[in-house]
Design an enzyme around this catalytic site. Structure first.
Site, mmCIF file in Angstrom:
data_model
loop_
_atom_site.group_PDB
_atom_site.id
_atom_site.type_symbol
_atom_site.label_atom_id
_atom_site.label_comp_id
_atom_site.label_asym_id
_atom_site.label_seq_id
_atom_site.Cartn_x
_atom_site.Cartn_y
_atom_site.Cartn_z
ATOM 1 N N LYS A 70 2.207 25.290 -19.924
ATOM 2 C CA LYS A 70 2.112 25.001 -18.486
ATOM 3 C C LYS A 70 3.394 24.325 -18.008
ATOM 4 C CE LYS A 70 -2.880 24.234 -18.440
ATOM 5 N NZ LYS A 70 -3.955 23.278 -18.252
ATOM 6 N N GLU B 127 -2.913 28.972 -11.384
ATOM 7 C CA GLU B 127 -3.520 30.280 -11.101
ATOM 8 C C GLU B 127 -4.638 30.142 -10.068
ATOM 9 O OE1 GLU B 127 -2.958 28.939 -14.041
ATOM 10 O OE2 GLU B 127 -2.421 30.447 -15.550
ATOM 11 N N GLU C 123 -9.978 27.067 -28.678
ATOM 12 C CA GLU C 123 -9.429 25.907 -27.975
ATOM 13 C C GLU C 123 -9.984 24.613 -28.580
ATOM 14 O OE1 GLU C 123 -8.074 26.271 -23.626
ATOM 15 O OE2 GLU C 123 -9.792 24.945 -23.455
ATOM 16 N N LYS D 91 -11.679 22.031 -12.879
ATOM 17 C CA LYS D 91 -11.955 20.640 -13.253
ATOM 18 C C LYS D 91 -10.865 19.721 -12.709
ATOM 19 C CE LYS D 91 -12.328 17.675 -17.233
ATOM 20 N NZ LYS D 91 -12.508 17.525 -18.665
ATOM 21 N N GLY E 97 -13.694 21.687 -20.082
ATOM 22 C CA GLY E 97 -13.750 22.980 -19.386
ATOM 23 C C GLY E 97 -14.574 24.014 -20.127
ATOM 24 N N ARG E 98 -14.347 24.154 -21.436
ATOM 25 C CA ARG E 98 -15.042 25.208 -22.190
ATOM 26 C C ARG E 98 -16.496 24.852 -22.479
ATOM 27 N NH1 ARG E 98 -11.132 22.635 -24.582
ATOM 28 N NH2 ARG E 98 -11.382 21.452 -26.507
ATOM 29 N N HIS F 149 -16.527 52.768 -33.521
ATOM 30 C CA HIS F 149 -15.664 53.947 -33.453
ATOM 31 C C HIS F 149 -14.221 53.558 -33.182
ATOM 32 C CE1 HIS F 149 -19.191 56.532 -33.601
ATOM 33 N NE2 HIS F 149 -19.763 55.570 -32.888
HETATM 34 O O1 F6P Z 1 -5.249 25.662 -19.865
HETATM 35 C C1 F6P Z 1 -6.433 25.452 -20.507
HETATM 36 C C2 F6P Z 1 -7.447 24.810 -19.594
HETATM 37 O O2 F6P Z 1 -7.126 23.489 -19.381
HETATM 38 C C3 F6P Z 1 -8.854 24.959 -20.147
HETATM 39 O O3 F6P Z 1 -9.163 23.973 -21.065
HETATM 40 C C4 F6P Z 1 -9.667 24.942 -18.909
HETATM 41 O O4 F6P Z 1 -10.947 25.470 -19.124
HETATM 42 C C5 F6P Z 1 -8.815 25.773 -17.997
HETATM 43 O O5 F6P Z 1 -7.479 25.464 -18.341
HETATM 44 C C6 F6P Z 1 -9.020 25.581 -16.524
HETATM 45 O O6 F6P Z 1 -8.758 24.278 -16.127
HETATM 46 P P1 F6P Z 1 -9.272 23.742 -14.734
HETATM 47 O O7 F6P Z 1 -10.752 23.859 -14.718
HETATM 48 O O8 F6P Z 1 -8.806 22.323 -14.647
HETATM 49 O O9 F6P Z 1 -8.655 24.585 -13.645
#
Ligand code: F6P
Length: 501
Positions: free
Chosen positions: A473, A193, A332, A187, A246-247, A363
């Site tokens: 972060k 990452e 979240e 987003k 995002g979620r 189990h």
């Molecule tokens: O660190 C949490 C977050 O901001 C989430 O809310 C989001 O889904 C995810 O990181 C990824 O963010 P982006 O889509 O901006 O890479």
């Protein structure tokens, strides 16, 4: 805050009867505490929700101003006040401001055009997609493809999220760089990452001799200008709205790999299923409103009975990723310590969500559920129709196990030997899909979104921000700066030294 106080007062004074008593007192309990929606049966009868509490739902909903809150959410008004904007994921399925709905629809057509182009051979022979993203930019697509694409998948899809290089190695092991497209989903297009993995994908393509590695990249983002800066051509950028969290984003362009792998019409059915639940939550009376009843049950256990966790077990391998998807959605969204007005939340926020798949979990962790000292409400999610090629006995036993666990948790079994005594009276909810397809999955996920929203409203918190993830972060950036490292605590400095960083 009045709404918080009302919810607390209602829950605080709620009489909690043993489950056996609730069933004995009401021969119609199953019918009263169950509902059908979009091909899914929701059975809350094995929870401690008493008829008197359900009767108070309309008043509670009014006092919490839930109808207004839902109206704001579903009409595209400001629903996320700490960030001063709407939460526009419902616009992806047709509920929102006319402008947002129209923009979502035209962006969906852009996604469709890109899928058509891939199918028409504009990128040459394509056999696979490497989808790179994390959190909401990965969990939804991974769930959709895993749940719906087991029997028939038009392209191989690998979802890569972790920065660990081993995750990269594993993601590409079965992909052919010559015929793979790389979708970079972020987003913000700033997530460390994702950008690191995107660079690694470019190297992977180039090292394999792909001439125009950048030409194999697709960006999915609410920040198209950053994707252009990264080197991705504007024609291969699928945008979505900043106001889609995002979620909550799998309905948007983030769902691209699923739409490609499963087919665009399957993706539209997913949206239709979700839209049916949007309509239900908006129009169903409070005492029949399934996401609201589920949220009430969540508050009953967290608030009144002190449950710190709730567990979800998918009794269907296709839904094995559901618990981790829901962990982000719930934790979240509702893992907050302040109300929407910034006051301290004087009640427990959403319970910690955990879970796994049945029957494996029986189990491994069910011992604690049957005999441990913790109260942990359980949710079973199962599918009536099988989807495997094995003897029908497999699916039959799978379902019977799910139902047996719910029955055993509730009834328990008395024994004079304390070690062999099962106290029972342990709550569970069962969600039974008649079949798992795009439509029912869309409805199921929208049910969970609205349940999370209803719980947030009962709590008086904003489920649409996530400032809690920012500190980690910032610190991850600072820790890599030698000058700033000196100000870190001695334990952290020693660990950095030990790891030779
Ligand atoms: O660190 C949490 C977050 O901001 C989430 O809310 C989001 O889904 C995810 O990181 C990824 O963010 P982006 O889509 O901006 O890479």
């Amino acid at each position: 805050m009045p709404l918080t106080q009302t919810a607390q007062a209602v829950l605080g004074s709620a009489e909690v009867q043993p489950l056996a008593r609730l069933f004995a007192d009401d021969p119609d309990r199953v019918a009263r505490l169950s509902g059908e929606l979009a091909g899914i049966t929701f059975d809350f009868s094995k929870t401690h929700l008493a008829p008197s509490l359900i009767d108070q739902l309309p008043g509670l909903s009014e006092a919490a101003e839930l109808p207004d809150a839902l109206d704001r959410l579903l009409s595209g008004a400001i629903a996320n006040p700490t960030e001063g904007r709407a939460a526009e994921h419902p616009a992806e399925r047709g509920s929102g401001s006319p402008d947002a709905v129209q923009l979502s629809a035209s962006r969906r057509q852009r996604k469709r055009a890109l899928i058509d182009a891939v199918e028409a051979g504009a990128f040459g022979d394509v056999t696979g997609i490497l989808h790179i993203g994390i959190g909401g930019s990965a969990l939804g697509p991974a769930l959709l493809v895993d749940a719906l694409g087991r029997r028939e998948r038009r392209y191989k899809v690998e979802v890569l999220s972790n920065i660990d290089g081993q995750a990269f190695d594993a993601a590409v092991v079965d992909l052919d760089p010559a015929t793979t497209l790389v979708a970079i989903a972020s987003k913000t297009f700033t997530t460390a990452e994702t950008l690191r993995n995107a660079e690694a994908a470019l190297e992977w393509l180039s090292e394999a001799g792909v001439e125009d590695a950048y030409g194999r990249l697709i960006a999915i983002t609410a920040a198209p200008e950053r994707a252009v800066d990264f080197g991705i051509d504007e024609t291969r950028i699928l945008p979505f709205a900043e106001s889609v969290g995002g979620r909550y984003s799998l309905w948007s362009a983030i769902g691209f790999p699923a739409a490609l792998a499963l087919g665009f019409s399957a993706f539209e059915e997913l949206l239709d299923g979700a839209s049916e639940v949007d309509e239900h939550v908006r129009t169903a009376p409070a005492e029949k409103n399934l996401p609201l009843i589920a949220a009430l049950s969540d508050r009953l256990y967290a608030d009144r009975l002190g449950a710190e966790t709730r567990a979800i077990f998918a009794y269907d391998e296709r839904l094995r990723l559901l618990p981790s998807y829901l962990q982000q959605l719930v934790m979240e969204s509702n893992g907050k310590a302040v109300t929407i007005n910034g006051a301290a939340l004087e009640r427990p926020s959403s319970a910690i969500l955990w879970g796994g798949t049945g029957t494996d979990a029986q189990h491994a962790v069910f011992q604690l559920l049957h005999q441990g000292t913790h109260l942990a409400p359980v949710e079973f999610v199962a599918v009536a129709e099988a989807n495997d090629e094995q003897d029908p006995a497999h699916h039959r036993e799978l379902l019977l196990n799910a139902f047996a666990q719910g029955a055993a948790l509730m009834s328990g079994r008395a024994s004079d030997d304390p070690a062999r005594n099962y106290p029972g009276d342990r709550p569970s909810t069962t969600i039974l899909l008649q079949r798992l397809d795009a439509r029912t999955l869309g409805a199921l996920l929208a049910f969970y979104e609205h349940r999370t929203f209803c719980e947030a409203v009962l709590l008086g918190i904003n489920p649409f921000d996530q400032f809690g993830v920012e500190l980690g972060k910032d610190i991850a950036r600072a820790i890599d700066d030698p000058e700033q490292r000196a100000s870190f605590d001695p334990s952290t400095r020693a660990l950095i030294e030990k790891a030779g960083l």
